[in-house]
Design a protein around this motif. Sequence first.
Motif, PDB file in Angstrom:
ATOM      1  N   GLU A 156       4.055  -7.131   4.683  1.00 54.07           N
ATOM      2  CA  GLU A 156       4.087  -7.117   3.223  1.00 54.07           C
ATOM      3  C   GLU A 156       2.958  -6.265   2.673  1.00 54.07           C
ATOM      4  OE1 GLU A 156       5.478  -7.812  -0.523  1.00 54.07           O
ATOM      5  OE2 GLU A 156       6.377  -8.390   1.391  1.00 54.07           O
ATOM      6  N   ASP A 157       1.757  -6.424   3.221  1.00 57.95           N
ATOM      7  CA  ASP A 157       0.597  -5.631   2.817  1.00 57.95           C
ATOM      8  C   ASP A 157      -0.436  -5.685   3.935  1.00 57.95           C
ATOM      9  OD1 ASP A 157      -0.768  -8.088   2.550  1.00 57.95           O
ATOM     10  OD2 ASP A 157      -0.084  -8.255   0.463  1.00 57.95           O
ATOM     11  N   LYS A 158      -1.604  -5.105   3.689  1.00 61.93           N
ATOM     12  CA  LYS A 158      -2.619  -5.015   4.734  1.00 61.93           C
ATOM     13  C   LYS A 158      -3.266  -6.363   5.044  1.00 61.93           C
ATOM     14  CE  LYS A 158      -6.233  -3.694   1.446  1.00 61.93           C
ATOM     15  NZ  LYS A 158      -7.145  -2.592   1.038  1.00 61.93           N
ATOM     16  N   PHE A 159      -3.035  -7.378   4.177  1.00 61.05           N
ATOM     17  CA  PHE A 159      -3.603  -8.703   4.399  1.00 61.05           C
ATOM     18  C   PHE A 159      -2.664  -9.613   5.201  1.00 61.05           C
ATOM     19  CE2 PHE A 159      -5.301  -7.130   0.331  1.00 61.05           C
ATOM     20  CZ  PHE A 159      -6.641  -7.041   0.690  1.00 61.05           C
ATOM     21  N   GLU A 208       0.831  -1.207   0.000  1.00 58.42           N
ATOM     22  CA  GLU A 208       0.000   0.000   0.000  1.00 58.42           C
ATOM     23  C   GLU A 208       0.867   1.259   0.000  1.00 58.42           C
ATOM     24  OE1 GLU A 208      -2.315  -3.358   0.987  1.00 58.42           O
ATOM     25  OE2 GLU A 208      -0.539  -2.591   2.029  1.00 58.42           O
ATOM     26  N   LEU A 209       2.012   1.182   0.668  1.00 59.10           N
ATOM     27  CA  LEU A 209       2.912   2.333   0.688  1.00 59.10           C
ATOM     28  C   LEU A 209       3.430   2.635  -0.719  1.00 59.10           C
ATOM     29  CD1 LEU A 209       4.458   4.350   2.570  1.00 59.10           C
ATOM     30  CD2 LEU A 209       6.348   2.730   2.510  1.00 59.10           C
ATOM     31  N   GLN A 210       3.801   1.588  -1.461  1.00 58.72           N
ATOM     32  CA  GLN A 210       4.293   1.780  -2.824  1.00 58.72           C
ATOM     33  C   GLN A 210       3.192   2.322  -3.738  1.00 58.72           C
ATOM     34  OE1 GLN A 210       5.669  -2.177  -3.627  1.00 58.72           O
ATOM     35  NE2 GLN A 210       7.689  -1.835  -2.715  1.00 58.72           N
ATOM     36  N   THR A 211       1.973   1.847  -3.552  1.00 61.85           N
ATOM     37  CA  THR A 211       0.853   2.350  -4.348  1.00 61.85           C
ATOM     38  C   THR A 211       0.592   3.817  -4.054  1.00 61.85           C
ATOM     39  OG1 THR A 211      -0.162   0.155  -4.309  1.00 61.85           O
ATOM     40  CG2 THR A 211      -1.575   1.996  -4.919  1.00 61.85           C
ATOM     41  N   ASP A 250      -1.924  17.119   1.329  1.00 61.12           N
ATOM     42  CA  ASP A 250      -1.010  17.243   2.463  1.00 61.12           C
ATOM     43  C   ASP A 250      -1.198  16.080   3.441  1.00 61.12           C
ATOM     44  OD1 ASP A 250       0.096  19.515   1.465  1.00 61.12           O
ATOM     45  OD2 ASP A 250      -1.085  20.895   2.694  1.00 61.12           O
ATOM     46  N   PHE A 251      -2.447  15.655   3.606  1.00 63.28           N
ATOM     47  CA  PHE A 251      -2.718  14.526   4.501  1.00 63.28           C
ATOM     48  C   PHE A 251      -2.050  13.250   3.984  1.00 63.28           C
ATOM     49  CE2 PHE A 251      -5.222  10.744   5.405  1.00 63.28           C
ATOM     50  CZ  PHE A 251      -5.272  10.750   6.792  1.00 63.28           C
ATOM     51  N   LEU A 252      -2.210  12.991   2.680  1.00 65.03           N
ATOM     52  CA  LEU A 252      -1.597  11.790   2.102  1.00 65.03           C
ATOM     53  C   LEU A 252      -0.084  11.850   2.186  1.00 65.03           C
ATOM     54  CD1 LEU A 252      -3.769  11.037  -1.067  1.00 65.03           C
ATOM     55  CD2 LEU A 252      -3.867   9.995   1.201  1.00 65.03           C
ATOM     56  N   SER A 253       0.478  13.037   1.977  1.00 63.98           N
ATOM     57  CA  SER A 253       1.922  13.188   2.045  1.00 63.98           C
ATOM     58  C   SER A 253       2.426  12.909   3.454  1.00 63.98           C
ATOM     59  CB  SER A 253       2.316  14.601   1.601  1.00 63.98           C
ATOM     60  OG  SER A 253       3.715  14.779   1.659  1.00 63.98           O
ATOM     61  N   ALA A 254       1.706  13.434   4.458  1.00 64.19           N
ATOM     62  CA  ALA A 254       2.096  13.200   5.851  1.00 64.19           C
ATOM     63  C   ALA A 254       1.916  11.727   6.223  1.00 64.19           C
ATOM     64  CB  ALA A 254       1.271  14.088   6.777  1.00 64.19           C
ATOM     65  N   PHE A 255       0.846  11.126   5.738  1.00 60.86           N
ATOM     66  CA  PHE A 255       0.600   9.712   6.020  1.00 60.86           C
ATOM     67  C   PHE A 255       1.664   8.827   5.374  1.00 60.86           C
ATOM     68  CE2 PHE A 255      -1.400   5.606   5.034  1.00 60.86           C
ATOM     69  CZ  PHE A 255      -1.746   5.198   6.314  1.00 60.86           C
ATOM     70  N   TYR A 256       2.052   9.173   4.156  1.00 61.47           N
ATOM     71  CA  TYR A 256       3.098   8.413   3.474  1.00 61.47           C
ATOM     72  C   TYR A 256       4.394   8.464   4.275  1.00 61.47           C
ATOM     73  CZ  TYR A 256       6.869   7.415   0.205  1.00 61.47           C
ATOM     74  OH  TYR A 256       8.004   6.915  -0.383  1.00 61.47           O
TER      75      TYR A 256
END
Length: 322
Positions: free
Chosen positions: A308-311, A234-237, A284-290
């Motif tokens: 590895e992922d959220k699953f 999810e981080l890469q996406t 800005d929220f997505l940038s801070a979350f990333y």
Amino acid sequence: MRNPLRRRTPEEKQRRATKRARKAQESGLKQFQIIPPEGVPLNLTLASISARAGAQLTDFLVTFMIAFLLILLVIFASGGSGTVITIAGALIFFFVRVPYYIVTELVWNGRTLAKRWMGLRVISLDGRSLTAHQVVVRNVLKEIEFFAPLTYLMVSGNNSILITLTALGWLVILFVVPWRSKKNQRIGDIVANTCVIDDPAPVLLRDMAADDPTRARERFVFTSDQLDHYGRFELQTLEQVLRVSQDVSQSSRKQQDKNIREITERIVAKIGYGERIEAADARDFLSAFYRAQRAHLESRKLFGDAREDKFFRADDVGQDSK
């Protein structure tokens, strides 16, 4: 008005590189694969005939200017004798061209000055490093293939029609061979087992975490429980979403903003973020979350429990080990 400095940004370079790759695919440039000794397949794009011709012409002009200066010295030294100048000129061109091509391709790993400028490179088709033997063979044969008959036609003034037609026919064959070759190889490439590929300079994108606004880091704070909901995939996406080029049309801009708002709403709902995020603050929220998510995953990897992922489930590790 477009900012003239924008073309120097990594995103703009990446956009232009992607556009170039898309044009290469649309124009039908040949793709092929080689497997080096390491066993990892490499997908490469052959250089077009026009690009190789342009590089060859540029290299010829470079060597011509060097040889021309040397010929001027011969003229002054010989007093202008036509026979001496003709013979010396042919020899000078030969002893300038051959070392130029061989030395530059050896020093720059398959690239002359023109190939560096145009993003081309000579490679070995066996997947190994280009050897000195291959470089010497392909460039010495270039003299026999092209420059020797061309020089003969230019220097000799008493050619018979048969010799002239033979030389011209030979030159035509040389131009036909790359067109008919599967890998756009001339005779020298076939003998040396080499080919020329499209090899543009790699572009390093900026670090997304380093570009996170300070105000966003201070305003949006996340707990460890909230960051545990997402993993590396999810981080890469999310990084790909944030890297979308700024140079888009108005309609694309609206769609991009809509996607960012939807992603923000999903993340807020998933992690249980208590504050409502306005549309103007979504990026800005997505940038801070990333940035927070990346730091969280990097810190957890030090302890061997990166997700590895959220699953990802902790009991999966135990099952795999059984």
